[in-house]
Design a protein around this motif. Structure first.
Motif, PDB file in Angstrom:
ATOM      1  N   LEU A 129       0.726  -1.341   0.082  1.00 44.55           N
ATOM      2  CA  LEU A 129       0.000   0.002   0.005  1.00 44.55           C
ATOM      3  C   LEU A 129       0.646   1.246   0.047  1.00 44.55           C
ATOM      4  CD1 LEU A 129      -2.792  -0.602   2.633  1.00 44.55           C
ATOM      5  CD2 LEU A 129      -3.152  -0.079  -0.012  1.00 44.55           C
ATOM      6  N   ASN A 130       2.050   1.180   0.728  1.00 44.92           N
ATOM      7  CA  ASN A 130       2.873   2.346   0.923  1.00 44.92           C
ATOM      8  C   ASN A 130       3.573   2.688  -0.516  1.00 44.92           C
ATOM      9  OD1 ASN A 130       2.493   3.182   3.439  1.00 44.92           O
ATOM     10  ND2 ASN A 130       3.730   1.649   4.169  1.00 44.92           N
ATOM     11  N   ALA A 131       3.734   1.616  -1.309  1.00 44.36           N
ATOM     12  CA  ALA A 131       4.371   1.820  -2.839  1.00 44.36           C
ATOM     13  C   ALA A 131       3.367   2.384  -3.527  1.00 44.36           C
ATOM     14  CB  ALA A 131       4.694   0.327  -3.161  1.00 44.36           C
ATOM     15  N   ILE A 132       2.054   1.874  -3.555  1.00 38.03           N
ATOM     16  CA  ILE A 132       0.828   2.245  -4.499  1.00 38.03           C
ATOM     17  C   ILE A 132       0.775   3.610  -3.979  1.00 38.03           C
ATOM     18  CG2 ILE A 132      -1.389   2.151  -4.814  1.00 38.03           C
ATOM     19  CD1 ILE A 132      -1.304  -0.877  -4.495  1.00 38.03           C
ATOM     20  N   ILE A 133       0.541   4.060  -2.862  1.00 40.18           N
ATOM     21  CA  ILE A 133       0.344   5.481  -2.350  1.00 40.18           C
ATOM     22  C   ILE A 133       1.578   6.371  -3.052  1.00 40.18           C
ATOM     23  CG2 ILE A 133       0.063   7.059  -0.627  1.00 40.18           C
ATOM     24  CD1 ILE A 133      -1.530   4.912   0.775  1.00 40.18           C
TER      25      ILE A 133
ATOM     26  N   LEU B 186      -5.748   8.410 -11.173  1.00 43.09           N
ATOM     27  CA  LEU B 186      -4.502   8.223  -9.836  1.00 43.09           C
ATOM     28  C   LEU B 186      -4.778   8.900  -8.833  1.00 43.09           C
ATOM     29  CD1 LEU B 186      -1.519   9.352 -12.459  1.00 43.09           C
ATOM     30  CD2 LEU B 186      -1.670   6.861 -11.234  1.00 43.09           C
ATOM     31  N   LYS B 187      -5.655  10.047  -9.028  1.00 40.70           N
ATOM     32  CA  LYS B 187      -6.349  10.718  -7.721  1.00 40.70           C
ATOM     33  C   LYS B 187      -7.017   9.884  -6.753  1.00 40.70           C
ATOM     34  CE  LYS B 187      -6.111  15.336  -9.196  1.00 40.70           C
ATOM     35  NZ  LYS B 187      -6.593  16.576  -9.348  1.00 40.70           N
ATOM     36  N   ASP B 188      -7.925   8.837  -7.680  1.00 44.18           N
ATOM     37  CA  ASP B 188      -8.749   7.924  -7.225  1.00 44.18           C
ATOM     38  C   ASP B 188      -7.979   6.614  -6.518  1.00 44.18           C
ATOM     39  OD1 ASP B 188     -11.084   9.259  -7.762  1.00 44.18           O
ATOM     40  OD2 ASP B 188     -11.436   8.124  -9.495  1.00 44.18           O
TER      41      ASP B 188
ATOM     42  N   SER C 295      -7.977   5.903  -2.354  1.00 41.68           N
ATOM     43  CA  SER C 295      -8.340   4.560  -2.114  1.00 41.68           C
ATOM     44  C   SER C 295      -7.032   3.879  -1.155  1.00 41.68           C
ATOM     45  CB  SER C 295      -8.813   3.643  -3.409  1.00 41.68           C
ATOM     46  OG  SER C 295      -9.519   4.001  -4.144  1.00 41.68           O
ATOM     47  N   GLY C 296      -5.931   3.970  -1.526  1.00 43.19           N
ATOM     48  CA  GLY C 296      -4.954   3.631  -0.955  1.00 43.19           C
ATOM     49  C   GLY C 296      -4.842   3.986   0.402  1.00 43.19           C
TER      50      GLY C 296
ATOM     51  N   GLY D  12     -18.723   8.433   3.899  1.00 42.07           N
ATOM     52  CA  GLY D  12     -17.573   8.060   3.745  1.00 42.07           C
ATOM     53  C   GLY D  12     -17.342   7.465   5.498  1.00 42.07           C
ATOM     54  N   GLY D  13     -15.965   6.694   5.532  1.00 39.82           N
ATOM     55  CA  GLY D  13     -15.614   6.444   6.789  1.00 39.82           C
ATOM     56  C   GLY D  13     -15.380   4.991   6.883  1.00 39.82           C
TER      57      GLY D  13
END
Length: 820
Positions: free
Chosen positions: A606-610, A633-635, A639-640, A776-777
Motif C-alpha cells: 500500500l505504501n508503494a501504491i500511494i 491516479l487521484k482515485d 483508495s490506498g 465515507g469512513g
C-alpha cells in the motif's frame, strides 16, 4: 496374616528390642500404628485390637479422635515424631470431654514398599510412669451373660443399621443387632435378603420381597425374629432406602431397624437360622443398654462397652460387704484395703465418667472419678451404703416423665443432677449391672412462655435457612444437624451423632477441616475466616463447601456451630468464566496474529501504491498526456490512503482490546489540548459551512492520561460531529466539573442524530448507519474512540435523538485528577 502385617510386626519386634521401647517387649503391650498422613490406623498389637475397634467404630480404619489429638497425630506422622529414640506425647484418644490423658511414646519407622509409619506405644495414664497391670488384656474365658430373652423382657428398644449391595446381599450390620438377639440369630451377613426372608415364612415378608424387586424405598415392615437360646421371637421394624451412585446407577440399599423388646412373644416358627452356613460376625459380647438418662453417643457406647466387657471379669474376686442401713451416706475414715488398690489401678479410672457396678442393691465397684465426685476416699466407705441410698431422692425413681432427673447423694448429703446409663455385665463370674454416671447435660425446663416461644422460633429459623448447620461438642464430635444439613448429606441425625465432623467430608479435606477447627479454637485471630472443603454425601457424591465456625456456650459448656455453604454452583460458574476467559484470550491472540500479518503483508505494498500515485500526480518523471489518467491516479491515491487508515485503526483497536497498547500517563491540561484540536478542525468545519463554538471551565484541574490518545479521542469526536452535521449547523465543545468532582469533555452537534438502535450499531466495529453512506469512513471511529477512553480509565456516554443532534461525553473520574 498378610505380608503387610508381617512386615509391620517384624519392624515392631525390632523396635521393642531398643532400650527406649523395651518396656513394650511383651504380648500385652498397647501399640498402634498410623499411616504417613496420621488419618488411618493401619495396625494394632494383639492387646490393642479392642482399643482400635473402639476408636475406629467401623470407619474404614479412620479413628474418631478429639480434634486436638487428630491434629497432633497428623503432625507427628508428617515429621514431628523422631526417626531415632522416642518422643513422649500426652494424648486423650477418646473423643469424649474430659477424657484422661495417656502417656504415649512416638517414633517414625520406614518400611520398604510401604513408606513412613507412625508408631504410638501407650504407656498408661499421663500421671503414672508405667501402664497398670489391669490394662493388660489377659482376658480369661467369660461366663455367659444373662440370656438375650431376659434382657429383651425389660422392654427396651434397640436401633441398628444395615446395608446391602445391588444383588441384595447383606454387607453390613450394626454390632448391637447381634448383641440384642444373639450371634446365631444375627448370622445374616453374606446372605441375600430373599434368602433371609425365605427363612422367615411369614405373610409380612412378601411385601419386602416386592420392594427389593422394584427397588423401592420402604419402612414400617415388621418381622418376628428368633432369639438365641429362647423359644421366643421378637418384633423388628425394618426400613430400607435404595441408593445410587453419582451416575444414578443402583448400588444397593441402606436402612435401619428397631428391635422392640416389648413385642417379645412365644415363637411360632422353627429356628430360622439354625446351622447357618455363614458364621456370625465378630462382635463384643452382648451388653444391653437400659437407657435411663440421656443416651450415650455411638463413640462413647463402643468405647465403654468394649472396656467394660474386656475388664469386667478381671476385678477383685473378694465378696462385697454387707450394705449398711444408714439413712444417708456419710464418709467414715478408714484405711485403704486391697479392694481400694484394685480401684486405684483399674483402667476404668481412665474414663471421663463415673462407673458404678452393683448386684441388686450391693455396690461392688466404683471408679476414681465417681469417688472423687461424691466425696468418698475409697470403695470401702462407699460400699457401706446401697445403690438406693445413693439415688433415694431421685424423681426418676418415682416420676412418670421420661426426662425426670436422677439425683446422686454425696458423702456430705448434697444432691447432684446426673445422667445414668445402665448395662448388664459379668462381674466376679456372675451377672451384675454397670452404671455410667455423668453430670446432667439436659437443658433446664423453660418456664417462661415467651422464652419457650423464642426457642421454637430460633429452631424454626435454623431449619429454614439454606445453609447446612452442624453442631459439635468441645471434642469436635457431631451433636446435631439442621434440616438443610440432613438434606445435603443424606444422613439422619442419629446416624452420625457422636462421629467426627470429618465423617461428612472427603478424605482429602480432613486435614484442612481439622486444622481450621483446631486453629480456631486456639486463636481468636482465626475467627471469621472460613476455609473451602469438599463434602461427601451418603450416596458418595461430592459437594464443594465453604466452612465457617462459631462458638456457642450453653449451660457453661462450649460447643461449635459449623456452617457449611454449598458453593458448587459458584465453583461451576467460576470454572466456566475461567474457560470463557481462556477462550477469549486465545481468540484475541489469534486476532492479533492475523492483524500483525495484515500489517506486514498489506501496508508495504500500500505504501508503494500511494507513493507511486503521488509521484505520477505531481508528474515528477514527465507529463501525463491524458487528464483522465490524472483523475484515476487521484482515485487510486485516495483508495490506498483509505485502506491504510483502516489497517491502522484495526491495529490500534486490537492493541487496546488485548491490553498491549503503550500508554504514557502524564498530567494533561484538557483546556489547552481541546483548544488545539478545535484549531486543527476549524478549516474542515469552515469548508463544510459549520460553526464551531467552545465553552471551557476556568479552573479545570489536570487529569492523568495519555496525551496522544486523548488528542485522538477529541479529534475523532470533532470529525464525526462535523461529518454528520449539515451546512449551517453548529458543533459546541465544552469542558466542566461533574457533580461527582470528576472532569468531563462534551461534544454536542445539531446534526442528523440517531435513535437507540442506531447508537448500538454505531458502537460496533465496521457498522455504518444508513444515513452515513454518502459521508465515507471505516466504521471504526466510535468503537476505537470508546476503547481509547476506557484505556485511559474514563467513561464514555452518547445521547442522541433522530434529526435533533448528538451529545457525546468523556468523563474522567475523581481519582484520575492530578494533585497539584
Amino acid at each position: 496374616m498378610t505380608p503387610f502385617a508381617q512386615q509391620i510386626e517384624k519392624a515392631i519386634t525390632a523396635l521393642v528390642s531398643e532400650p527406649d521401647f523395651s518396656d513394650f517387649a511383651h504380648e500385652d503391650a498397647f501399640i498402634l500404628v498410623w499411616d504417613n498422613t496420621g488419618e488411618r490406623l493401619v495396625w494394632a498389637s494383639t492387646a490393642a485390637i479392642p482399643l482400635r475397634e473402639a476408636l475406629t467404630g467401623g470407619h474404614d480404619g479412620r479413628p474418631v479422635l478429639p480434634v486436638t489429638d487428630a491434629i497432633r497425630i497428623k503432625a507427628l506422622a508428617e515429621g514431628d515424631a523422631p526417626r531415632h529414640g522416642m518422643k513422649i506425647e500426652h494424648l486423650r484418644l477418646f473423643p469424649i470431654p474430659d477424657a484422661a490423658l495417656l502417656a504415649c511414646l512416638c517414633r517414625l519407622i520406614s518400611l520398604p514398599q510401604i513408606g513412613t509409619l507412625l508408631v504410638v506405644a501407650i504407656a498408661g495414664p499421663a500421671e503414672q510412669a508405667e501402664m497398670p497391670d489391669d490394662l493388660k488384656p489377659n482376658t480369661p474365658a467369660r461366663t455367659p451373660p444373662a440370656s438375650f430373652a431376659e434382657r429383651l423382657r425389660r422392654g427396651e428398644t434397640t436401633r441398628f443399621l444395615w446395608q446391602a449391595n445391588a444383588q441384595a446381599q447383606i454387607t453390613n450390620l450394626s454390632p448391637n443387632f447381634a448383641q440384642t438377639v444373639g450371634p446365631q440369630s444375627a448370622a445374616i451377613i453374606g446372605k441375600t435378603w430373599p434368602d433371609v426372608l425365605t427363612a422367615l415364612p411369614q405373610a409380612s415378608t412378601q411385601p419386602i420381597l416386592g420392594y427389593f424387586e422394584r427397588r423401592e424405598t420402604w419402612s414400617g415392615e415388621t418381622l418376628f425374629w428368633p432369639v438365641d437360646g429362647a423359644a421366643e421371637e421378637v418384633g423388628i421394624d425394618f426400613a430400607g432406602q435404595a441408593i445410587y451412585d453419582g451416575a444414578r446407577k443402583f448400588i444397593g440399599y441402606r436402612g435401619f431397624g428397631l428391635i422392640r423388646g416389648s413385642s417379645l412373644r412365644p415363637r411360632e416358627l422353627p429356628e430360622a437360622f439354625d446351622n447357618a452356613p455363614i458364621p456370625a460376625p465378630e462382635a463384643p459380647e452382648p451388653v444391653t443398654g437400659l437407657s435411663t438418662g440421656n443416651d450415650l453417643s455411638e463413640s462413647e457406647r463402643l468405647a465403654f462397652s468394649e472396656i467394660a466387657l474386656t475388664l469386667g471379669d478381671r476385678i477383685s474376686e473378694e465378696p462385697a460387704p454387707e450394705p449398711s442401713n444408714a439413712s444417708h451416706p456419710e464418709a467414715p475414715a478408714q484405711s485403704p484395703t486391697s479392694r481400694d488398690t484394685d480401684c486405684a489401678t483399674n483402667p476404668l479410672n481412665a474414663l471421663p465418667v463415673g462407673v458404678l457396678v452393683h448386684r441388686e442393691e450391693t455396690i461392688l465397684f466404683a471408679n476414681r472419678p465417681l469417688l472423687e465426685t461424691i466425696g468418698f476416699a475409697n470403695l470401702d466407705q462407699l460400699a457401706q451404703f446401697d445403690v438406693l441410698d445413693l439415688f433415694r431422692d431421685s424423681p426418676a425413681l418415682t416420676g412418670d416423665a421420661a426426662d425426670d432427673p436422677f439425683l446422686l447423694t454425696t458423702a456430705t448429703g448434697d444432691k447432684l443432677s446426673v445422667d445414668v446409663s445402665i448395662s448388664s455385665v459379668i462381674w466376679q463370674n456372675a451377672p451384675a449391672s454397670l452404671m455410667l454416671i455423668r453430670p446432667a447435660v439436659k437443658p433446664a425446663k423453660v418456664e417462661n412462655i415467651a422464652d419457650s416461644g423464642r426457642v421454637h422460633e430460633l429452631e424454626a429459623i435454623l431449619s429454614t435457612i439454606s445453609d447446612a448447620v452442624v453442631m459439635l461438642d468441645d471434642a469436635g464430635c457431631i451433636l446435631s444437624l439442621n434440616a438443610p444439613a440432613k438434606a445435603l448429606f443424606g444422613y439422619e441425625e442419629f446416624e452420625v451423632a457422636g462421629a467426627a465432623l470429618t465423617a461428612l467430608l472427603t478424605p482429602e479435606s480432613h486435614g484442612a477441616a481439622l486444622e481450621h477447627l483446631g486453629s480456631w479454637r486456639m486463636s481468636a485471630s482465626a475467627r471469621d475466616k472460613g476455609c473451602e472443603v469438599v463434602g461427601e454425601t451418603r450416596q458418595g457424591d461430592t459437594i464443594a463447601l465453604f466452612m465457617e465456625i462459631g462458638t456457642v456456650i450453653s449451660g457453661g459448656i462450649r460447643k461449635f456451630c459449623v456452617v457449611l455453604r454449598d458453593v458448587t454452583s459458584f465453583k461451576r460458574a467460576e470454572a466456566e468464566l475461567q474457560s470463557a476467559k481462556k477462550a477469549a484470550e486465545a481468540s484475541s491472540a489469534q486476532k492479533s496474529d492475523l492483524l500483525a500479518k495484515i500489517s506486514h503483508e498489506i501496508r508495504t505494498p500500500l505504501n508503494a501504491i500511494i507513493g507511486f500515485a503521488e509521484m505520477m500526480i505531481e508528474e515528477r518523471m514527465g507529463p501525463i498526456g491524458n487528464e483522465r489518467y490524472k483523475s484515476y491516479l487521484k482515485d487510486m491515491h485516495a483508495s490506498g490512503s483509505h485502506v491504510m487508515s483502516l489497517v491502522n485503526d484495526l491495529l490500534d483497536l486490537a492493541k487496546i482490546e488485548s491490553g498491549h497498547v503503550d500508554m504514557d500517563f502524564t498530567k494533561v491540561q484538557l483546556n489547552d489540548l481541546v483548544t488545539a484540536c478545535v484549531g486543527m478542525m476549524n478549516e474542515q468545519a469552515a469548508r463544510e459551512r459549520i460553526i464551531m463554538r467552545t465553552s471551557f471551565a476556568e479552573t479545570l484541574p489536570p487529569v492523568v492520561a495519555d496525551e496522544r490518545s486523548v488528542r485522538q479521542i477529541v479529534l475523532n469526536l470533532l470529525s464525526n460531529a462535523i461529518k454528520f452535521t449539515d451546512a449551517g449547523g453548529q458543533v459546541i465543545v465544552s469542558t466542566a466539573m461533574t457533580e461527582a468532582h470528576g472532569v468531563v469533555i462534551r461534544v454536542r452537534d445539531t446534526g442528523i442524530g440517531m435513535n437507540e438502535d442506531d447508537i448500538i450499531a454505531a458502537l460496533e466495529p465496521f457498522r455504518q448507519l444508513a444515513t452515513a453512506r454518502q459521508r465515507g469512513g471505516t466504521g471504526l471511529g466510535l468503537p476505537l474512540t470508546k476503547a481509547l477512553i476506557e484505556a485511559n480509565h474514563g467513561s464514555f456516554g452518547i445521547f442522541s435523538t433522530r434529526n435533533e443532534g448528538t451529545l457525546v461525553e468523556v468523563v474522567f473520574p475523581p481519582h484520575r485528577l492530578a494533585v497539584e
